[in-house]
Design an enzyme around this catalytic site. Structure first.
Site, PDB file in Angstrom:
ATOM      1  N   PHE A 202       0.820  -1.215   0.000  1.00  0.00           N
ATOM      2  CA  PHE A 202       0.000   0.000   0.000  1.00  0.00           C
ATOM      3  C   PHE A 202       0.854   1.267   0.000  1.00  0.00           C
ATOM      4  O   PHE A 202       0.337   2.358  -0.183  1.00  0.00           O
ATOM      5  CB  PHE A 202      -0.913   0.024   1.229  1.00  0.00           C
ATOM      6  CG  PHE A 202      -2.172  -0.802   1.103  1.00  0.00           C
ATOM      7  CD1 PHE A 202      -2.770  -1.037  -0.129  1.00  0.00           C
ATOM      8  CD2 PHE A 202      -2.789  -1.309   2.253  1.00  0.00           C
ATOM      9  CE1 PHE A 202      -3.948  -1.773  -0.224  1.00  0.00           C
ATOM     10  CE2 PHE A 202      -3.971  -2.048   2.163  1.00  0.00           C
ATOM     11  CZ  PHE A 202      -4.547  -2.278   0.925  1.00  0.00           C
ATOM     12  N   ARG A 203       2.141   1.124   0.296  1.00  0.00           N
ATOM     13  CA  ARG A 203       3.025   2.308   0.418  1.00  0.00           C
ATOM     14  C   ARG A 203       2.517   3.241   1.517  1.00  0.00           C
ATOM     15  O   ARG A 203       1.898   2.804   2.464  1.00  0.00           O
ATOM     16  CB  ARG A 203       3.158   3.081  -0.915  1.00  0.00           C
ATOM     17  CG  ARG A 203       3.411   2.210  -2.147  1.00  0.00           C
ATOM     18  CD  ARG A 203       4.641   1.368  -2.050  1.00  0.00           C
ATOM     19  NE  ARG A 203       4.959   0.738  -3.321  1.00  0.00           N
ATOM     20  CZ  ARG A 203       5.709  -0.349  -3.438  1.00  0.00           C
ATOM     21  NH1 ARG A 203       6.213  -0.955  -2.378  1.00  0.00           N
ATOM     22  NH2 ARG A 203       5.966  -0.855  -4.608  1.00  0.00           N
TER      23      ARG A 203
ATOM     24  N   HIS B 200       4.576 -15.077  -3.737  1.00  0.00           N
ATOM     25  CA  HIS B 200       4.656 -14.864  -5.190  1.00  0.00           C
ATOM     26  C   HIS B 200       5.578 -15.860  -5.887  1.00  0.00           C
ATOM     27  O   HIS B 200       6.579 -15.472  -6.480  1.00  0.00           O
ATOM     28  CB  HIS B 200       5.031 -13.417  -5.533  1.00  0.00           C
ATOM     29  CG  HIS B 200       6.155 -12.794  -4.727  1.00  0.00           C
ATOM     30  ND1 HIS B 200       7.339 -13.442  -4.464  1.00  0.00           N
ATOM     31  CD2 HIS B 200       6.267 -11.572  -4.152  1.00  0.00           C
ATOM     32  CE1 HIS B 200       8.121 -12.641  -3.758  1.00  0.00           C
ATOM     33  NE2 HIS B 200       7.498 -11.508  -3.553  1.00  0.00           N
TER      34      HIS B 200
ATOM     35  N   LEU C 182       9.568  -8.295  -9.250  1.00  0.00           N
ATOM     36  CA  LEU C 182      10.399  -9.317  -8.618  1.00  0.00           C
ATOM     37  C   LEU C 182       9.507 -10.243  -7.801  1.00  0.00           C
ATOM     38  O   LEU C 182       8.653  -9.740  -7.079  1.00  0.00           O
ATOM     39  CB  LEU C 182      11.444  -8.663  -7.708  1.00  0.00           C
ATOM     40  CG  LEU C 182      12.559  -7.932  -8.466  1.00  0.00           C
ATOM     41  CD1 LEU C 182      13.431  -7.148  -7.509  1.00  0.00           C
ATOM     42  CD2 LEU C 182      13.412  -8.922  -9.266  1.00  0.00           C
TER      43      LEU C 182
ATOM     44  N   ASP D 114       0.443  -9.147  -4.978  1.00  0.00           N
ATOM     45  CA  ASP D 114       1.711  -8.414  -4.947  1.00  0.00           C
ATOM     46  C   ASP D 114       1.574  -7.096  -5.715  1.00  0.00           C
ATOM     47  O   ASP D 114       2.509  -6.653  -6.378  1.00  0.00           O
ATOM     48  CB  ASP D 114       2.867  -9.257  -5.506  1.00  0.00           C
ATOM     49  CG  ASP D 114       4.228  -8.650  -5.167  1.00  0.00           C
ATOM     50  OD1 ASP D 114       4.307  -7.784  -4.277  1.00  0.00           O
ATOM     51  OD2 ASP D 114       5.211  -9.051  -5.816  1.00  0.00           O
TER      52      ASP D 114
HETATM   53  C1  NCD Z   1       7.888  -5.113  -4.464  1.00  0.00           C
HETATM   54  C2  NCD Z   1       7.898  -3.638  -4.106  1.00  0.00           C
HETATM   55  O1  NCD Z   1       7.910  -2.807  -5.024  1.00  0.00           O
HETATM   56  O2  NCD Z   1       7.848  -3.308  -2.918  1.00  0.00           O
HETATM   57  N1  NCD Z   1       8.236  -5.260  -5.849  1.00  0.00           N
HETATM   58  C3  NCD Z   1       7.947  -6.298  -6.658  1.00  0.00           C
HETATM   59  O3  NCD Z   1       8.376  -6.300  -7.816  1.00  0.00           O
HETATM   60  N2  NCD Z   1       7.209  -7.295  -6.239  1.00  0.00           N
HETATM   61  C4  NCD Z   1       8.786  -5.875  -3.567  1.00  0.00           C
HETATM   62  C5  NCD Z   1       8.495  -7.321  -3.410  1.00  0.00           C
HETATM   63  O4  NCD Z   1       7.365  -7.816  -3.371  1.00  0.00           O
HETATM   64  O5  NCD Z   1       9.444  -8.088  -3.260  1.00  0.00           O
HETATM   65 ZN    ZN Z   2       5.596  -7.885  -2.647  1.00  0.00          ZN
HETATM   66 ZN    ZN Z   3       8.489  -9.884  -2.644  1.00  0.00          ZN
END
Ligand code: NCD
Ligand code: ZN
Ligand code: ZN
Length: 348
Positions: free
Chosen positions: A18-19, A176, A221, A249
């Site tokens: 959610f940041r 994930h 990722l 994710d």
């Molecule tokens: C995630 C993020 O931006 O916080 N990025 C991603 O590509 N999934 C980090 C994470 O889930 O590992």
């Molecule tokens: Zn993540």
């Molecule tokens: Zn992750």
């Protein structure tokens, strides 16, 4: 017979970012509209590492939820070398904390924000094993000598297997997953190991990111893998195993940070998450597992009740919006401008 609509128990999203600040205010309603709960990742600039931070963050999330949405955020502590055990136990016993998160060892240079050597937290893992607190792992090993496409399979060998030998009753969510090795590992494990799977890793393989020009909005990722791995994830769902569940994710980053010479990893999928899953479950003839994957398997693993309300998915054209204004910039949703064949709506 062609399916025109599906009604499912209100699902949960077991992996969201959610940041904070304006991004949080912008993105939370996309999740809270359709999902009953979401496991909120703790990787903020100031990570969630104690109850004070978790409580304040939870409040900021709840303040961003529209008043008519029925939604509860589930809070997660980021494990660090210096995590304070009694904070963690109190957080769990007070119901504030749902899980702990382990990011790749060594990735975080600052030991206050991550784990530099898993042995340093063995005492913590032993307690969370006893209490039944799930450990959520970003299952990749970031080492110079490992190829980026092998980060996940090497993680199984060097981290997961030894970890489970040491703590066989530790509940682990392999977050994930993206590879045939991870799908096989989870299928062959017992009731203590489950996995989340994102829509992008079910729908696409790495060709999508590279063919016809580099596509930063497919960069996340763990990376998208080859078609062999994509197929293994689909096959894992088709086994009907109840230890695979929904975790988008969804990971928003502003457009300037995505479309850049050194772009951030993350797919922002929350505005269309359920439509994406419905599209891919239909395409690969897995709709009979759809409700369990979205709404039952996660609560079962987390020992939580299934949500009471319902969501409807309807087969009708759904054009993904091009962008969402945020912080004097934009967030670009996954598959922006493209046509999906499913739409989600809330049943009142
Ligand atoms: C995630 C993020 O931006 O916080 N990025 C991603 O590509 N999934 C980090 C994470 O889930 O590992
Ligand atoms: Zn993540
Ligand atoms: Zn992750």
């Amino acid at each position: 017979m062609t399916v025109k609509s599906i009604i499912i128990s209100r699902p949960d999203d077991w992996h969201v970012h959610f940041r904070d600040g304006d991004i949080l205010k912008t993105v939370v309603p996309f999740t809270s509209k359709f999902f009953g709960r979401a496991v909120v990742m703790p990787n903020l600039t100031q990570p969630v590492i104690n109850n004070r931070i978790a409580k304040l963050y939870r409040k900021r999330i709840i303040d961003a939820v529209n008043s008519e949405h029925q939604f509860s955020p589930l809070m997660v502590f980021q494990l660090t070398d210096n995590i304070i055990l009694h904070e963690l136990v109190c957080g769990f016993e007070n119901g504030l904390l749902t899980a702990c998160k382990l990011y790749p060892i060594n990735k975080v240079a600052n030991p206050y924000y991550g784990v530099t050597d898993i042995k340093k937290i063995y005492n913590v893992l032993s307690v969370i094993e006893d209490l039944g607190i799930p450990l959520l792992v970003h299952g990749e090993i970031y080492e110079k000598y490992v190829d980026v496409f092998d980060y996940e399979s090497e993680f199984i060998k060097y981290v997961m297997i030894p970890l489970r030998l040491q703590f066989p009753k530790l509940k682990i969510v392999f977050e994930h997953i993206t590879t045939k090795e991870a799908a096989r590992y989870v299928l062959d494990s017992d009731e203590f190991v489950a996995a989340t799977i994102t829509p992008q890793h079910l729908m696409f393989n790495r060709n999508k990111m590279f063919i016809g020009g580099i596509k930063p909005h497919f960069y996340c990722l763990p990376l998208l893998k080859s078609i062999v791995h994509q197929k293994a994830l689909l096959d894992a769902i088709k086994t009907g195993c109840d230890r695979f569940f929904l975790g988008t994710d969804t990971a928003p980053h502003l457009k300037i940070y995505k479309e850049s010479s050194c772009g951030c990893a993350g797919v922002f999928s929350s505005p269309i998450a359920l439509a994406l899953y419905a599209t891919v479950f239909e395409k690969f003839d897995m709709l009979k597992y759809f409700e369990a994957f979205c709404s039952f398997n996660g609560p079962k693993f987390y020992n939580l009740p299934v949500n009471k309300n319902f969501i409807m998915l309807t087969k009708k054209e759904n054009i993904v919006c091009d962008s969402i204004f945020c912080c004097n910039d934009k967030l670009i949703p996954f598959l922006a401008g493209e046509k999906l064949s499913w739409s989600a709506s809330v049943i009142k």
